[in-house]
Structures are given as C-alpha cells and as structure tokens.
Write a protein that holds these residues in place. Structure first.
Motif, PDB file in Angstrom:
ATOM      1  N   ALA A  65      21.860  67.874  62.248  1.00  0.00           N
ATOM      2  CA  ALA A  65      21.869  66.413  62.119  1.00  0.00           C
ATOM      3  C   ALA A  65      23.234  65.843  62.496  1.00  0.00           C
ATOM      4  CB  ALA A  65      21.501  66.009  60.692  1.00  0.00           C
ATOM      5  N   VAL A  66      24.312  66.514  62.092  1.00  0.00           N
ATOM      6  CA  VAL A  66      25.652  66.043  62.453  1.00  0.00           C
ATOM      7  C   VAL A  66      25.845  66.109  63.956  1.00  0.00           C
ATOM      8  CG1 VAL A  66      28.119  66.613  62.318  1.00  0.00           C
ATOM      9  CG2 VAL A  66      26.756  66.514  60.239  1.00  0.00           C
ATOM     10  N   GLU A  67      25.413  67.195  64.564  1.00  0.00           N
ATOM     11  CA  GLU A  67      25.544  67.343  66.014  1.00  0.00           C
ATOM     12  C   GLU A  67      24.814  66.211  66.747  1.00  0.00           C
ATOM     13  OE1 GLU A  67      24.027  70.375  69.478  1.00  0.00           O
ATOM     14  OE2 GLU A  67      24.508  71.233  67.529  1.00  0.00           O
ATOM     15  N   LEU A  68      23.594  65.934  66.324  1.00  0.00           N
ATOM     16  CA  LEU A  68      22.816  64.867  66.956  1.00  0.00           C
ATOM     17  C   LEU A  68      23.428  63.491  66.696  1.00  0.00           C
ATOM     18  CD1 LEU A  68      19.252  66.207  66.142  1.00  0.00           C
ATOM     19  CD2 LEU A  68      20.372  66.183  68.382  1.00  0.00           C
ATOM     20  N   THR A  69      23.935  63.289  65.502  1.00  0.00           N
ATOM     21  CA  THR A  69      24.573  62.017  65.149  1.00  0.00           C
ATOM     22  C   THR A  69      25.820  61.795  65.996  1.00  0.00           C
ATOM     23  OG1 THR A  69      23.709  62.157  62.897  1.00  0.00           O
ATOM     24  CG2 THR A  69      25.558  60.667  63.246  1.00  0.00           C
ATOM     25  N   GLN A  70      26.608  62.859  66.181  1.00  0.00           N
ATOM     26  CA  GLN A  70      27.804  62.747  67.013  1.00  0.00           C
ATOM     27  C   GLN A  70      27.438  62.445  68.466  1.00  0.00           C
ATOM     28  OE1 GLN A  70      29.619  66.529  66.129  1.00  0.00           O
ATOM     29  NE2 GLN A  70      30.939  65.648  64.554  1.00  0.00           N
ATOM     30  N   LYS A  71      26.386  63.072  68.954  1.00  0.00           N
ATOM     31  CA  LYS A  71      25.937  62.814  70.328  1.00  0.00           C
ATOM     32  C   LYS A  71      25.506  61.356  70.477  1.00  0.00           C
ATOM     33  CE  LYS A  71      24.514  67.464  71.625  1.00  0.00           C
ATOM     34  NZ  LYS A  71      23.386  68.338  71.991  1.00  0.00           N
ATOM     35  N   LEU A  72      24.741  60.866  69.519  1.00  0.00           N
ATOM     36  CA  LEU A  72      24.287  59.485  69.576  1.00  0.00           C
ATOM     37  C   LEU A  72      25.473  58.529  69.508  1.00  0.00           C
ATOM     38  CD1 LEU A  72      21.997  57.415  69.592  1.00  0.00           C
ATOM     39  CD2 LEU A  72      21.892  57.649  67.093  1.00  0.00           C
ATOM     40  N   GLN A  73      26.425  58.811  68.659  1.00  0.00           N
ATOM     41  CA  GLN A  73      27.604  57.973  68.555  1.00  0.00           C
ATOM     42  C   GLN A  73      28.369  57.931  69.874  1.00  0.00           C
ATOM     43  OE1 GLN A  73      30.959  59.378  66.252  1.00  0.00           O
ATOM     44  NE2 GLN A  73      31.272  57.337  65.388  1.00  0.00           N
ATOM     45  N   THR A  74      28.502  59.084  70.513  1.00  0.00           N
ATOM     46  CA  THR A  74      29.190  59.152  71.804  1.00  0.00           C
ATOM     47  C   THR A  74      28.449  58.350  72.867  1.00  0.00           C
ATOM     48  OG1 THR A  74      30.107  61.326  71.267  1.00  0.00           O
ATOM     49  CG2 THR A  74      30.038  60.735  73.596  1.00  0.00           C
ATOM     50  N   MET A  75      27.138  58.499  72.913  1.00  0.00           N
ATOM     51  CA  MET A  75      26.350  57.760  73.900  1.00  0.00           C
ATOM     52  C   MET A  75      26.451  56.253  73.689  1.00  0.00           C
ATOM     53  SD  MET A  75      22.867  59.906  74.522  1.00  0.00           S
ATOM     54  CE  MET A  75      22.573  60.607  72.915  1.00  0.00           C
ATOM     55  N   LEU A  76      26.401  55.826  72.449  1.00  0.00           N
ATOM     56  CA  LEU A  76      26.448  54.398  72.170  1.00  0.00           C
ATOM     57  C   LEU A  76      27.845  53.816  72.376  1.00  0.00           C
ATOM     58  CD1 LEU A  76      24.189  54.215  68.990  1.00  0.00           C
ATOM     59  CD2 LEU A  76      23.593  53.600  71.338  1.00  0.00           C
ATOM     60  N   ALA A  77      28.864  54.628  72.189  1.00  0.00           N
ATOM     61  CA  ALA A  77      30.238  54.164  72.313  1.00  0.00           C
ATOM     62  C   ALA A  77      30.697  54.083  73.763  1.00  0.00           C
ATOM     63  CB  ALA A  77      31.178  55.075  71.533  1.00  0.00           C
ATOM     64  N   SER A  78      30.047  54.797  74.667  1.00  0.00           N
ATOM     65  CA  SER A  78      30.477  54.760  76.062  1.00  0.00           C
ATOM     66  C   SER A  78      30.061  53.452  76.716  1.00  0.00           C
ATOM     67  CB  SER A  78      29.888  55.949  76.828  1.00  0.00           C
ATOM     68  OG  SER A  78      28.479  55.864  76.871  1.00  0.00           O
TER      69      SER A  78
END
Length: 79
Positions: A65-78
């Motif tokens: 869940a942390v891995e997926l959350t970090q990926k989503l955060q990165t995608m949304l922040a770019s």
C-alpha cells in the motif's frame, strides 16, 4: 468515487512510514496526534496494513500500500 477525508488521512499516514525498511515503524500518540490521524491508524490496523492500532510496523500488505501510495503521489505531483 472521490477520496473521502478518512481515506486521505489514511494515505497521508501511510506516507509517513519508512519505505526502505520493514524494521522501522511509527507511533501515533493519541494525546498529541490529530484525531483524524488516530482514527486513520486504527483503520489501517483493522484493514491489516499496520501491526498495531497506534502505528507499529507495516505488514506485507501495508508495504504494498505504501509503494502504491508513493507512486500515486509521484504521478499526481508531476507537472
């Protein structure tokens, strides 16, 4: 379905866990943490993502869940 405030609190709490080691955890102090953070920790525990109701360590599912959350955060922040 939009993220609810409860889901956002859970996601924000997941992002506070160290992602590089399963031997490091966090402690949510009920007397000092925001009420939504305390509820998020209890909810993540009941879902089997963390080892203790007040934090602890990530479970294997919590690590994912942390891995997926970090990926989503990165995608949304770019931009």
């Amino acid at each position: 379905m939009p993220f609810s405030p409860v889901h956002l609190a859970e996601l924000n709490l997941l992002l506070q866990f160290p992602s590089t080691s399963t031997q490091e955890g966090i402690k949510v102090h009920a007397s000092q943490a925001a009420p939504e953070t305390v509820r998020a920790a209890a909810s993540l525990f009941s879902k089997g993502l963390i080892s203790q109701e007040d934090g602890g360590y990530l479970t294997p599912m919590g690590c994912e869940a942390v891995e997926l959350t970090q990926k989503l955060q990165t995608m949304l922040a770019s931009d």
